[in-house]
Write an enzyme that holds these catalytic residues in place. Structure first.
Site, mmCIF file in Angstrom:
data_model
loop_
_atom_site.group_PDB
_atom_site.id
_atom_site.type_symbol
_atom_site.label_atom_id
_atom_site.label_comp_id
_atom_site.label_asym_id
_atom_site.label_seq_id
_atom_site.Cartn_x
_atom_site.Cartn_y
_atom_site.Cartn_z
ATOM 1 N N HIS A 17 0.969 -1.115 -0.034
ATOM 2 C CA HIS A 17 0.024 0.196 -0.074
ATOM 3 C C HIS A 17 0.953 1.149 0.029
ATOM 4 O O HIS A 17 0.689 2.125 -0.715
ATOM 5 C CB HIS A 17 -0.844 0.138 1.258
ATOM 6 C CG HIS A 17 -1.866 -1.063 1.466
ATOM 7 N ND1 HIS A 17 -2.063 -1.806 2.484
ATOM 8 C CD2 HIS A 17 -2.845 -1.335 0.331
ATOM 9 C CE1 HIS A 17 -3.197 -2.824 2.076
ATOM 10 N NE2 HIS A 17 -3.633 -2.462 0.962
ATOM 11 N N LYS A 41 -16.419 -6.221 5.778
ATOM 12 C CA LYS A 41 -15.252 -7.094 5.790
ATOM 13 C C LYS A 41 -14.803 -7.571 7.345
ATOM 14 O O LYS A 41 -14.019 -8.390 7.442
ATOM 15 C CB LYS A 41 -14.086 -6.391 5.115
ATOM 16 C CG LYS A 41 -14.097 -6.514 3.759
ATOM 17 C CD LYS A 41 -12.819 -5.737 3.163
ATOM 18 C CE LYS A 41 -12.465 -6.516 1.810
ATOM 19 N NZ LYS A 41 -10.787 -5.961 1.391
ATOM 20 N N ARG A 90 -3.056 -4.688 -8.651
ATOM 21 C CA ARG A 90 -1.831 -5.540 -8.645
ATOM 22 C C ARG A 90 -2.087 -6.737 -9.641
ATOM 23 O O ARG A 90 -1.554 -6.799 -10.849
ATOM 24 C CB ARG A 90 -2.265 -6.350 -7.329
ATOM 25 C CG ARG A 90 -1.792 -5.402 -5.991
ATOM 26 C CD ARG A 90 -2.368 -6.163 -4.927
ATOM 27 N NE ARG A 90 -3.685 -6.526 -5.064
ATOM 28 C CZ ARG A 90 -4.413 -7.492 -4.313
ATOM 29 N NH1 ARG A 90 -3.981 -7.920 -3.310
ATOM 30 N NH2 ARG A 90 -5.586 -7.532 -4.333
ATOM 31 N N SER A 128 -3.563 -7.775 2.733
ATOM 32 C CA SER A 128 -3.464 -7.878 4.226
ATOM 33 C C SER A 128 -4.001 -9.079 4.555
ATOM 34 O O SER A 128 -3.410 -9.355 5.970
ATOM 35 C CB SER A 128 -4.563 -6.488 4.516
ATOM 36 O OG SER A 128 -4.325 -5.272 4.095
HETATM 37 N N1 COA Z 1 -0.456 -3.811 -1.730
HETATM 38 C C1 COA Z 1 -0.957 -4.715 -0.726
HETATM 39 N N2 COA Z 1 -2.231 -5.043 -0.704
HETATM 40 C C2 COA Z 1 -3.002 -4.632 -1.650
HETATM 41 C C3 COA Z 1 -2.650 -3.781 -2.657
HETATM 42 C C4 COA Z 1 -1.256 -3.239 -2.612
HETATM 43 N N3 COA Z 1 -0.783 -2.483 -3.537
HETATM 44 N N4 COA Z 1 -3.592 -3.320 -3.574
HETATM 45 C C5 COA Z 1 -4.528 -3.929 -3.059
HETATM 46 N N5 COA Z 1 -4.178 -4.578 -1.952
HETATM 47 C C6 COA Z 1 -5.067 -5.698 -1.065
HETATM 48 C C7 COA Z 1 -5.447 -5.065 0.239
HETATM 49 O O1 COA Z 1 -4.577 -5.534 1.133
HETATM 50 C C8 COA Z 1 -6.902 -5.780 0.476
HETATM 51 O O2 COA Z 1 -6.609 -7.080 0.920
HETATM 52 P P1 COA Z 1 -7.811 -7.898 1.676
HETATM 53 O O3 COA Z 1 -8.900 -8.266 1.036
HETATM 54 O O4 COA Z 1 -6.976 -9.081 2.057
HETATM 55 O O5 COA Z 1 -7.886 -7.131 2.957
HETATM 56 C C9 COA Z 1 -7.750 -5.892 -1.019
HETATM 57 O O6 COA Z 1 -6.593 -5.716 -1.847
HETATM 58 C C10 COA Z 1 -8.365 -4.705 -1.220
HETATM 59 O O7 COA Z 1 -9.431 -4.414 -0.467
HETATM 60 P P2 COA Z 1 -9.636 -3.143 0.081
HETATM 61 O O8 COA Z 1 -8.566 -2.331 0.510
HETATM 62 O O9 COA Z 1 -10.929 -3.441 0.924
HETATM 63 O O10 COA Z 1 -10.150 -2.213 -1.266
HETATM 64 P P3 COA Z 1 -11.324 -2.408 -2.189
HETATM 65 O O11 COA Z 1 -10.599 -2.315 -3.631
HETATM 66 O O12 COA Z 1 -12.095 -3.664 -1.895
HETATM 67 O O13 COA Z 1 -12.168 -1.060 -1.837
HETATM 68 C C11 COA Z 1 -13.064 0.721 -0.635
HETATM 69 C C12 COA Z 1 -12.270 -0.699 -0.710
HETATM 70 C C13 COA Z 1 -13.248 1.480 0.339
HETATM 71 C C14 COA Z 1 -12.539 1.702 -1.873
HETATM 72 C C15 COA Z 1 -14.648 0.460 -1.302
HETATM 73 O O14 COA Z 1 -15.210 -0.440 -0.541
HETATM 74 C C16 COA Z 1 -15.474 1.856 -1.175
HETATM 75 O O15 COA Z 1 -15.384 2.806 -1.851
HETATM 76 N N6 COA Z 1 -16.300 1.555 -0.188
HETATM 77 C C17 COA Z 1 -17.195 2.731 0.203
HETATM 78 C C18 COA Z 1 -18.844 2.332 -0.213
HETATM 79 C C19 COA Z 1 -18.867 3.041 -1.663
HETATM 80 O O16 COA Z 1 -18.789 3.910 -1.793
HETATM 81 N N7 COA Z 1 -19.492 2.359 -2.486
HETATM 82 C C20 COA Z 1 -19.480 2.302 -3.774
HETATM 83 C C21 COA Z 1 -18.438 2.284 -4.774
HETATM 84 S S1 COA Z 1 -17.938 0.554 -4.700
#
Ligand code: COA
Length: 159
Positions: A17, A41, A90, A128
């Site tokens: 990240h 989650k 990724r 994560s």
């Molecule tokens: N390095 C390490 N890990 C990474 C990474 C990187 N460069 N890029 C992504 N990841 C991993 C994260 O660690 C996470 O892993 P996990 O599932 O094991 O925890 C996963 O990839 C991504 O999950 P997250 O961080 O929850 O991101 P997401 O892409 O699922 O989206 C939000 C999260 C907050 C952006 C999204 O849920 C959101 O917008 N929520 C608000 C509600 C909303 O507006 N909804 C409408 C739009 S969908």
């Protein structure tokens, strides 16, 4: 002033990240690392803990702030007058999900642009969940997370 947000659950923040965040901070004048409540989650760390770990890990970067949010991402972006959502990509499997989120967000807020930064090969596989699993099995996680997160994970899984 160009303002961007980099959202995620950050349960916890990893070096993968941080790599994306650092590069995103070069694209905009001010970057808000946006830690989502993500209650669906069931995060292992509370929102306060996740914000505090990210703050400490990013404290040396002048144009980066960290804040937590619940509700819609686009509402949080508007609160900060952010015009950009900057996310990491990724593996190819990220793409479809990211594509859906980007399409939905641009429907909700057409003025906010989503930008993707490619993760480098060494963090393509990092997540994560993987880091939490390694920590729970008492494996060495020092090359995946910053020092403060390593300590927090060791405390969490040794208690
Ligand atoms: N390095 C390490 N890990 C990474 C990474 C990187 N460069 N890029 C992504 N990841 C991993 C994260 O660690 C996470 O892993 P996990 O599932 O094991 O925890 C996963 O990839 C991504 O999950 P997250 O961080 O929850 O991101 P997401 O892409 O699922 O989206 C939000 C999260 C907050 C952006 C999204 O849920 C959101 O917008 N929520 C608000 C509600 C909303 O507006 N909804 C409408 C739009 S969908």
């Amino acid at each position: 002033m160009k303002i961007g947000i980099t959202p995620g659950t950050f349960d916890p923040i990893t070096l993968g990240h941080i790599d994306i965040i650092k590069r995103a901070s070069h694209i905009v004048d001010k970057l808000i690392v946006s830690v989502a409540e993500s209650s669906s989650k069931s995060p292992v760390f509370s929102l306060e803990e996740r914000v505090s770990m990210a703050c400490e890990a990013l404290r040396d970067f002048e144009n980066i702030e960290v804040d937590g949010f619940g509700g819609l991402l686009v509402d949080f972006a508007k609160k900060y007058n952010a015009s950009y959502v900057i996310k990491g990509l990724r593996v190819i499997t990220d793409f479809e999900y990211e594509f859906q989120q980007t399409a939905l967000n641009s429907e909700l807020a057409p003025d906010i642009e989503t930008i993707f930064v490619m993760a480098p090969p060494q963090s393509m596989y990092l997540s994560s969940t993987m880091v939490r699993e390694l920590a729970s099995l008492h494996s060495d996680i020092s090359s995946f997370v910053p020092k403060n997160v390593e300590k927090a994970l060791n405390r969490k899984f040794n208690s």
